[in-house]
Write a protein that holds these residues in place. Structure first.
Motif, mmCIF file in Angstrom:
data_model
loop_
_atom_site.group_PDB
_atom_site.id
_atom_site.type_symbol
_atom_site.label_atom_id
_atom_site.label_comp_id
_atom_site.label_asym_id
_atom_site.label_seq_id
_atom_site.Cartn_x
_atom_site.Cartn_y
_atom_site.Cartn_z
ATOM 1 N N ALA A 20 0.806 -1.228 0.000
ATOM 2 C CA ALA A 20 0.000 0.000 0.000
ATOM 3 C C ALA A 20 0.837 1.276 0.000
ATOM 4 O O ALA A 20 0.339 2.348 -0.352
ATOM 5 C CB ALA A 20 -0.947 -0.001 1.201
ATOM 6 N N GLU A 21 2.126 1.166 0.372
ATOM 7 C CA GLU A 21 2.951 2.380 0.394
ATOM 8 C C GLU A 21 3.349 2.846 -1.008
ATOM 9 O O GLU A 21 3.942 3.899 -1.176
ATOM 10 C CB GLU A 21 4.193 2.175 1.282
ATOM 11 C CG GLU A 21 5.156 1.093 0.844
ATOM 12 C CD GLU A 21 4.806 -0.297 1.380
ATOM 13 O OE1 GLU A 21 5.739 -1.055 1.677
ATOM 14 O OE2 GLU A 21 3.605 -0.629 1.493
ATOM 15 N N PHE A 22 3.020 2.040 -2.046
ATOM 16 C CA PHE A 22 3.328 2.416 -3.436
ATOM 17 C C PHE A 22 2.048 2.402 -4.275
ATOM 18 O O PHE A 22 1.903 1.579 -5.170
ATOM 19 C CB PHE A 22 4.338 1.435 -4.042
ATOM 20 C CG PHE A 22 5.622 1.314 -3.272
ATOM 21 C CD1 PHE A 22 6.599 2.294 -3.372
ATOM 22 C CD2 PHE A 22 5.855 0.218 -2.454
ATOM 23 C CE1 PHE A 22 7.793 2.178 -2.670
ATOM 24 C CE2 PHE A 22 7.050 0.091 -1.745
ATOM 25 C CZ PHE A 22 8.020 1.087 -1.853
ATOM 26 N N PRO A 23 1.096 3.325 -3.979
ATOM 27 C CA PRO A 23 -0.238 3.219 -4.609
ATOM 28 C C PRO A 23 -0.222 3.318 -6.136
ATOM 29 O O PRO A 23 -1.077 2.749 -6.802
ATOM 30 C CB PRO A 23 -1.030 4.372 -3.985
ATOM 31 C CG PRO A 23 -0.005 5.302 -3.423
ATOM 32 C CD PRO A 23 1.181 4.462 -3.056
ATOM 33 N N SER A 24 0.764 4.016 -6.706
ATOM 34 C CA SER A 24 0.735 4.209 -8.166
ATOM 35 C C SER A 24 1.108 2.941 -8.932
ATOM 36 O O SER A 24 0.776 2.807 -10.113
ATOM 37 C CB SER A 24 1.657 5.356 -8.582
ATOM 38 O OG SER A 24 2.998 5.010 -8.331
ATOM 39 N N THR A 25 1.801 2.012 -8.265
ATOM 40 C CA THR A 25 2.127 0.750 -8.938
ATOM 41 C C THR A 25 1.544 -0.465 -8.220
ATOM 42 O O THR A 25 1.704 -1.588 -8.682
ATOM 43 C CB THR A 25 3.658 0.542 -9.050
ATOM 44 O OG1 THR A 25 4.250 0.719 -7.750
ATOM 45 C CG2 THR A 25 4.283 1.527 -10.026
ATOM 46 N N ASN A 26 0.865 -0.242 -7.111
ATOM 47 C CA ASN A 26 0.351 -1.356 -6.316
ATOM 48 C C ASN A 26 -1.069 -1.742 -6.707
ATOM 49 O O ASN A 26 -1.890 -0.893 -7.048
ATOM 50 C CB ASN A 26 0.365 -0.977 -4.832
ATOM 51 C CG ASN A 26 -0.087 -2.126 -3.951
ATOM 52 O OD1 ASN A 26 0.457 -3.215 -4.036
ATOM 53 N ND2 ASN A 26 -1.096 -1.874 -3.114
ATOM 54 N N THR A 27 -1.341 -3.040 -6.637
ATOM 55 C CA THR A 27 -2.703 -3.573 -6.723
ATOM 56 C C THR A 27 -2.989 -4.214 -5.374
ATOM 57 O O THR A 27 -2.175 -5.001 -4.882
ATOM 58 C CB THR A 27 -2.797 -4.623 -7.847
ATOM 59 O OG1 THR A 27 -2.492 -3.988 -9.096
ATOM 60 C CG2 THR A 27 -4.189 -5.236 -7.916
ATOM 61 N N SER A 28 -4.115 -3.858 -4.778
ATOM 62 C CA SER A 28 -4.421 -4.429 -3.465
ATOM 63 C C SER A 28 -4.783 -5.909 -3.624
ATOM 64 O O SER A 28 -5.193 -6.357 -4.702
ATOM 65 C CB SER A 28 -5.572 -3.680 -2.798
ATOM 66 O OG SER A 28 -6.805 -4.006 -3.437
ATOM 67 N N ILE A 29 -4.645 -6.656 -2.535
ATOM 68 C CA ILE A 29 -4.980 -8.085 -2.565
ATOM 69 C C ILE A 29 -6.461 -8.256 -2.898
ATOM 70 O O ILE A 29 -6.841 -9.137 -3.672
ATOM 71 C CB ILE A 29 -4.619 -8.750 -1.222
ATOM 72 C CG1 ILE A 29 -3.097 -8.703 -1.021
ATOM 73 C CG2 ILE A 29 -5.126 -10.188 -1.170
ATOM 74 C CD1 ILE A 29 -2.623 -9.171 0.339
ATOM 75 N N GLU A 30 -7.280 -7.379 -2.346
ATOM 76 C CA GLU A 30 -8.725 -7.444 -2.624
ATOM 77 C C GLU A 30 -9.004 -7.231 -4.122
ATOM 78 O O GLU A 30 -9.819 -7.944 -4.717
ATOM 79 C CB GLU A 30 -9.435 -6.362 -1.793
ATOM 80 C CG GLU A 30 -10.950 -6.408 -1.906
ATOM 81 C CD GLU A 30 -11.619 -5.183 -1.268
ATOM 82 O OE1 GLU A 30 -12.849 -5.185 -1.201
ATOM 83 O OE2 GLU A 30 -10.896 -4.234 -0.867
ATOM 84 N N GLN A 31 -8.312 -6.259 -4.713
ATOM 85 C CA GLN A 31 -8.483 -6.026 -6.149
ATOM 86 C C GLN A 31 -8.038 -7.242 -6.958
ATOM 87 O O GLN A 31 -8.738 -7.683 -7.879
ATOM 88 C CB GLN A 31 -7.677 -4.800 -6.589
ATOM 89 C CG GLN A 31 -8.313 -3.476 -6.173
ATOM 90 C CD GLN A 31 -7.395 -2.293 -6.442
ATOM 91 O OE1 GLN A 31 -6.176 -2.381 -6.291
ATOM 92 N NE2 GLN A 31 -7.973 -1.180 -6.838
ATOM 93 N N LEU A 32 -6.871 -7.783 -6.619
ATOM 94 C CA LEU A 32 -6.371 -8.954 -7.351
ATOM 95 C C LEU A 32 -7.353 -10.112 -7.252
ATOM 96 O O LEU A 32 -7.649 -10.771 -8.261
ATOM 97 C CB LEU A 32 -4.997 -9.365 -6.810
ATOM 98 C CG LEU A 32 -4.394 -10.616 -7.454
ATOM 99 C CD1 LEU A 32 -4.112 -10.406 -8.935
ATOM 100 C CD2 LEU A 32 -3.128 -11.054 -6.722
ATOM 101 N N ASN A 33 -7.871 -10.351 -6.061
ATOM 102 C CA ASN A 33 -8.845 -11.436 -5.889
ATOM 103 C C ASN A 33 -10.071 -11.223 -6.781
ATOM 104 O O ASN A 33 -10.579 -12.166 -7.391
ATOM 105 C CB ASN A 33 -9.277 -11.547 -4.426
ATOM 106 C CG ASN A 33 -8.187 -12.128 -3.532
ATOM 107 O OD1 ASN A 33 -7.271 -12.791 -4.007
ATOM 108 N ND2 ASN A 33 -8.278 -11.869 -2.237
ATOM 109 N N LYS A 34 -10.529 -9.976 -6.864
ATOM 110 C CA LYS A 34 -11.689 -9.670 -7.722
ATOM 111 C C LYS A 34 -11.350 -9.880 -9.198
ATOM 112 O O LYS A 34 -12.166 -10.391 -9.970
ATOM 113 C CB LYS A 34 -12.154 -8.230 -7.482
ATOM 114 C CG LYS A 34 -12.943 -8.057 -6.196
ATOM 115 C CD LYS A 34 -13.409 -6.617 -6.032
ATOM 116 C CE LYS A 34 -14.278 -6.470 -4.775
ATOM 117 N NZ LYS A 34 -14.523 -5.050 -4.442
#
Length: 217
Positions: A20-34
């Motif tokens: 989460a500390e790199f929002p511009s390149t990060n995908t959250s686990i919840e997003q990936l699961n979806k």
């Protein structure tokens, strides 16, 4: 439209997961699961990038709603977060490695043992230079050296030279693309949004870049 669908594919691009500390390149686990739930809903055909490229180049029809999955740079969260989920869902993907990151043994990146373990389980790997070079501003000798040096490392550690290339920062130029083609790659990817079509340039293929703000269904 069926002809159009038969010659097109959408490629998703990720970088890191659950960081989460790199929002511009990060995908959250919840997003990936979806995303995985959506991609396994029987509406899509997820194919390895290399297979998509081969089919486009040879004029073979692609299934309707073909999707490819790519992950750039080689962050450790690919191994800890993305790979277990993608593997469980039986979704193929390609990781584009910048070899310098791996060789520096940074704790935030994959190591060669993890990469070999993924390779042995069927994950594909592509070329992303040594230093994550900004290629349009680099000299021709520097570009040639980065291609050759990363090839050498990948050959030594993984036993092969990748056929696919991804431009660091998604940025290329006509001369850079020509150098990539001359180096023997079969295709190269940027990170501009768009659908791949068989009529397009195989050395500047678009991908949809995912991150926390561009990652909902």
């Amino acid at each position: 439209t069926s002809t159009l669908a038969a010659s097109s594919a959408s490629v998703i691009m990720y970088h890191r997961f659950g960081e989460a500390e790199f929002p511009s390149t990060n995908t959250s686990i919840e997003q990936l699961n979806k995303h995985i739930t959506e991609l396994t809903s029987n509406q899509y055909t997820v194919l390895p990038l290399e297979k998509i490229v081969v089919k486009l180049k040879s004029g073979q029809a692609l299934p309707n709603r073909t999707v490819g999955i790519s992950i750039d740079d080689g962050y450790k969260s690919i191994y800890t977060i993305a790979w277990p989920r993608l593997k469980a869902a039986n979704l193929p993907f390609t990781v584009f490695l910048a070899t310098g990151h791996i060789d520096r043994r940074s704790s935030s990146h994959l190591n060669w043992d993890q990469i070999r373990e993924m390779r042995d389980a069927g994950v594909d790997f592509g070329h992303h230079t040594v230093s994550h070079l900004h290629m349009p501003k680099a000299s021709a000798p520097r570009i040639a050296k980065e291609i050759a040096d990363a090839h050498g490392r990948l050959e030594t550690e993984l036993g092969f030279r990748p056929k696919l290339f991804a431009y660091p920062y998604g940025e290329a130029s006509l001369s850079v693309a020509a150098a990539i083609k001359a180096a023997g790659f079969s295709a190269a990817f940027g990170q501009h949004s768009g659908v791949i079509g068989s009529t397009g340039d195989m050395y500047f293929l678009p991908r949809f870049a995912m991150n926390e703000t561009y990652g909902d269904l």
